[in-house]
Structures are given as C-alpha cells and as structure tokens.
Write a protein that holds these residues in place. Structure first.
Motif, PDB file in Angstrom:
ATOM      1  N   TYR A   1      35.599  30.321  23.077  1.00 19.17           N
ATOM      2  CA  TYR A   1      36.007  31.499  23.830  1.00 19.17           C
ATOM      3  C   TYR A   1      36.187  32.651  22.846  1.00 19.17           C
ATOM      4  N   ALA A   2      35.811  33.868  23.252  1.00 23.62           N
ATOM      5  CA  ALA A   2      35.907  35.042  22.389  1.00 23.62           C
ATOM      6  C   ALA A   2      36.777  36.107  23.060  1.00 23.62           C
ATOM      7  N   TYR A   3      37.680  36.691  22.264  1.00 23.41           N
ATOM      8  CA  TYR A   3      38.608  37.710  22.768  1.00 23.41           C
ATOM      9  C   TYR A   3      38.719  38.869  21.783  1.00 23.41           C
ATOM     10  N   ARG A   4      39.051  40.051  22.304  1.00 24.29           N
ATOM     11  CA  ARG A   4      39.362  41.199  21.454  1.00 24.29           C
ATOM     12  C   ARG A   4      40.687  40.906  20.741  1.00 24.29           C
ATOM     13  N   ASN A   5      40.761  41.260  19.483  1.00 27.68           N
ATOM     14  CA  ASN A   5      41.970  41.039  18.698  1.00 27.68           C
ATOM     15  C   ASN A   5      42.960  42.179  18.959  1.00 27.68           C
ATOM     16  N   ARG A   6      43.538  42.151  20.157  1.00 27.16           N
ATOM     17  CA  ARG A   6      44.489  43.179  20.548  1.00 27.16           C
ATOM     18  C   ARG A   6      45.422  42.636  21.624  1.00 27.16           C
ATOM     19  N   CYS A   7      46.705  42.688  21.352  1.00 25.52           N
ATOM     20  CA  CYS A   7      47.703  42.234  22.321  1.00 25.52           C
ATOM     21  C   CYS A   7      47.817  43.260  23.445  1.00 25.52           C
ATOM     22  N   PRO A   8      47.831  42.832  24.710  1.00 25.06           N
ATOM     23  CA  PRO A   8      47.953  43.782  25.813  1.00 25.06           C
ATOM     24  C   PRO A   8      49.334  44.433  25.901  1.00 25.06           C
ATOM     25  N   HIS A   9      50.312  43.929  25.152  1.00 23.11           N
ATOM     26  CA  HIS A   9      51.666  44.493  25.198  1.00 23.11           C
ATOM     27  C   HIS A   9      51.738  45.844  24.496  1.00 23.11           C
ATOM     28  N   ARG A  10      51.301  45.914  23.236  1.00 23.84           N
ATOM     29  CA  ARG A  10      51.384  47.162  22.480  1.00 23.84           C
ATOM     30  C   ARG A  10      50.073  47.546  21.804  1.00 23.84           C
ATOM     31  N   GLY A  11      49.048  46.757  22.004  1.00 22.66           N
ATOM     32  CA  GLY A  11      47.755  47.075  21.415  1.00 22.66           C
ATOM     33  C   GLY A  11      47.623  46.721  19.945  1.00 22.66           C
ATOM     34  N   THR A  12      48.533  45.924  19.430  1.00 23.31           N
ATOM     35  CA  THR A  12      48.491  45.523  18.022  1.00 23.31           C
ATOM     36  C   THR A  12      47.601  44.305  17.836  1.00 23.31           C
ATOM     37  N   ALA A  13      47.171  44.086  16.588  1.00 21.44           N
ATOM     38  CA  ALA A  13      46.412  42.876  16.261  1.00 21.44           C
ATOM     39  C   ALA A  13      47.301  41.660  16.514  1.00 21.44           C
ATOM     40  N   LEU A  14      46.692  40.555  16.894  1.00 22.64           N
ATOM     41  CA  LEU A  14      47.460  39.356  17.244  1.00 22.64           C
ATOM     42  C   LEU A  14      47.960  38.564  16.042  1.00 22.64           C
ATOM     43  N   GLN A  15      47.264  38.652  14.914  1.00 23.44           N
ATOM     44  CA  GLN A  15      47.617  37.789  13.787  1.00 23.44           C
ATOM     45  C   GLN A  15      48.143  38.590  12.605  1.00 23.44           C
ATOM     46  N   TRP A  16      48.924  37.893  11.733  1.00 26.66           N
ATOM     47  CA  TRP A  16      49.378  38.478  10.477  1.00 26.66           C
ATOM     48  C   TRP A  16      48.548  37.956   9.320  1.00 26.66           C
ATOM     49  N   GLU A  17      48.011  36.757   9.468  1.00 27.79           N
ATOM     50  CA  GLU A  17      47.178  36.134   8.441  1.00 27.79           C
ATOM     51  C   GLU A  17      45.759  35.973   8.975  1.00 27.79           C
ATOM     52  N   ALA A  18      44.801  36.066   8.082  1.00 26.64           N
ATOM     53  CA  ALA A  18      43.394  35.928   8.481  1.00 26.64           C
ATOM     54  C   ALA A  18      43.171  34.598   9.203  1.00 26.64           C
ATOM     55  N   ASP A  19      42.492  34.658  10.327  1.00 26.20           N
ATOM     56  CA  ASP A  19      42.069  33.490  11.098  1.00 26.20           C
ATOM     57  C   ASP A  19      43.206  32.675  11.715  1.00 26.20           C
ATOM     58  N   VAL A  20      44.436  33.176  11.707  1.00 23.95           N
ATOM     59  CA  VAL A  20      45.565  32.440  12.292  1.00 23.95           C
ATOM     60  C   VAL A  20      45.945  33.102  13.618  1.00 23.95           C
ATOM     61  N   PHE A  21      45.363  32.592  14.700  1.00 25.58           N
ATOM     62  CA  PHE A  21      45.601  33.148  16.032  1.00 25.58           C
ATOM     63  C   PHE A  21      46.326  32.167  16.953  1.00 25.58           C
ATOM     64  N   LEU A  22      46.530  30.935  16.518  1.00 27.92           N
ATOM     65  CA  LEU A  22      47.106  29.905  17.382  1.00 27.92           C
ATOM     66  C   LEU A  22      48.558  29.610  17.007  1.00 27.92           C
ATOM     67  N   ASP A  23      49.304  29.077  17.970  1.00 22.79           N
ATOM     68  CA  ASP A  23      50.677  28.672  17.694  1.00 22.79           C
ATOM     69  C   ASP A  23      50.688  27.382  16.875  1.00 22.79           C
ATOM     70  N   GLU A  24      51.868  26.892  16.533  1.00 27.95           N
ATOM     71  CA  GLU A  24      51.998  25.710  15.680  1.00 27.95           C
ATOM     72  C   GLU A  24      51.365  24.458  16.280  1.00 27.95           C
ATOM     73  N   SER A  25      51.330  24.368  17.615  1.00 25.19           N
ATOM     74  CA  SER A  25      50.740  23.203  18.275  1.00 25.19           C
ATOM     75  C   SER A  25      49.225  23.310  18.400  1.00 25.19           C
ATOM     76  N   ALA A  26      48.663  24.474  18.041  1.00 18.55           N
ATOM     77  CA  ALA A  26      47.222  24.755  18.156  1.00 18.55           C
ATOM     78  C   ALA A  26      46.727  24.578  19.591  1.00 18.55           C
ATOM     79  N   SER A  27      47.606  24.873  20.557  1.00 21.02           N
ATOM     80  CA  SER A  27      47.210  24.765  21.962  1.00 21.02           C
ATOM     81  C   SER A  27      47.281  26.094  22.700  1.00 21.02           C
ATOM     82  N   LEU A  28      47.879  27.116  22.072  1.00 24.82           N
ATOM     83  CA  LEU A  28      47.996  28.435  22.692  1.00 24.82           C
ATOM     84  C   LEU A  28      47.692  29.510  21.652  1.00 24.82           C
ATOM     85  N   ILE A  29      47.167  30.631  22.114  1.00 21.05           N
ATOM     86  CA  ILE A  29      46.987  31.803  21.264  1.00 21.05           C
ATOM     87  C   ILE A  29      48.345  32.500  21.198  1.00 21.05           C
TER      88      ILE A  29
END
Length: 105
Positions: free
Chosen positions: A35-63
């Motif tokens: 699945y492909a998504y724009r790297n932008r949170c709908p809340h404030r328009g900021t990038a979703l990640q702080w580290e490169a390639d880290v978009f998932l939670d600790e369980s790797a089941s949710l963005i």
C-alpha cells in the motif's frame, strides 16, 4: 507509474519512504500486499516519521504519526486513534510485479 524499489526491499510488516516528482510518500506491506500513502498526517500536515523508513508502531501492525501518536490502518489508511480519528491518509495507486514496486503519483 514510477518504480520505487525491488520487492525484496520491502518485507512483510515493513515500511519505506520515497520521494517522486517532489511528493513524499511511503509504502507498507501487510499480508503480502503493498500500500502507498502520502507522507503527511491529516491532523496538521506534518511528516509521519522522525526516522527514515520508520512509519509503523512497535507492533508493526499500524502506521503511526510520530508527532501526534495517531494510528492508521495499514490496508486503508483510516485513522483509528488520535487527533484525526475518522480521517484517512491520502493513498496512491500501487502495483507490484516481477521488476518491483511501482506507484502512480
């Protein structure tokens, strides 16, 4: 369609970020599907990640949005927890073939 990477570069329950035509996006793999998504949170328009390639939670089941803690379903981009609950990530058409992963931006 823009080529992103070889299929082997995105394992199950993993994510990777890219930029194509000036658009920041990321891909995730869940249950063998990409699945492909724009790297932008709908809340404030900021990038979703702080580290490169880290978009998932600790369980790797949710963005996860690293800024606000919002959580999104991997297969639909729907926000299920956090300040933008009920909204969705912007998705891109994505396909995978023998050459790799492709996205339409």
């Amino acid at each position: 369609m823009h080529w992103l990477c070889e299929s082997s570069a995105l394992g199950e329950a993993q994510s990777r970020g890219f930029e194509r035509e000036g658009i920041k996006l990321f891909v995730v793999r869940r249950d063998g599907r990409v699945y492909a998504y724009r790297n932008r949170c709908p809340h404030r328009g900021t990038a979703l990640q702080w580290e490169a390639d880290v978009f998932l939670d600790e369980s790797a089941s949710l963005i996860r949005c690293a800024s606000h803690g919002a959580l999104f379903l991997m297969d639909s981009g729907e926000c299920v927890a956090g300040p933008c609950e009920g909204k969705e990530l912007e998705n891109f058409d994505c396909r995978e073939d023998e050459r790799g992963i492709w996205v339409e931006v």
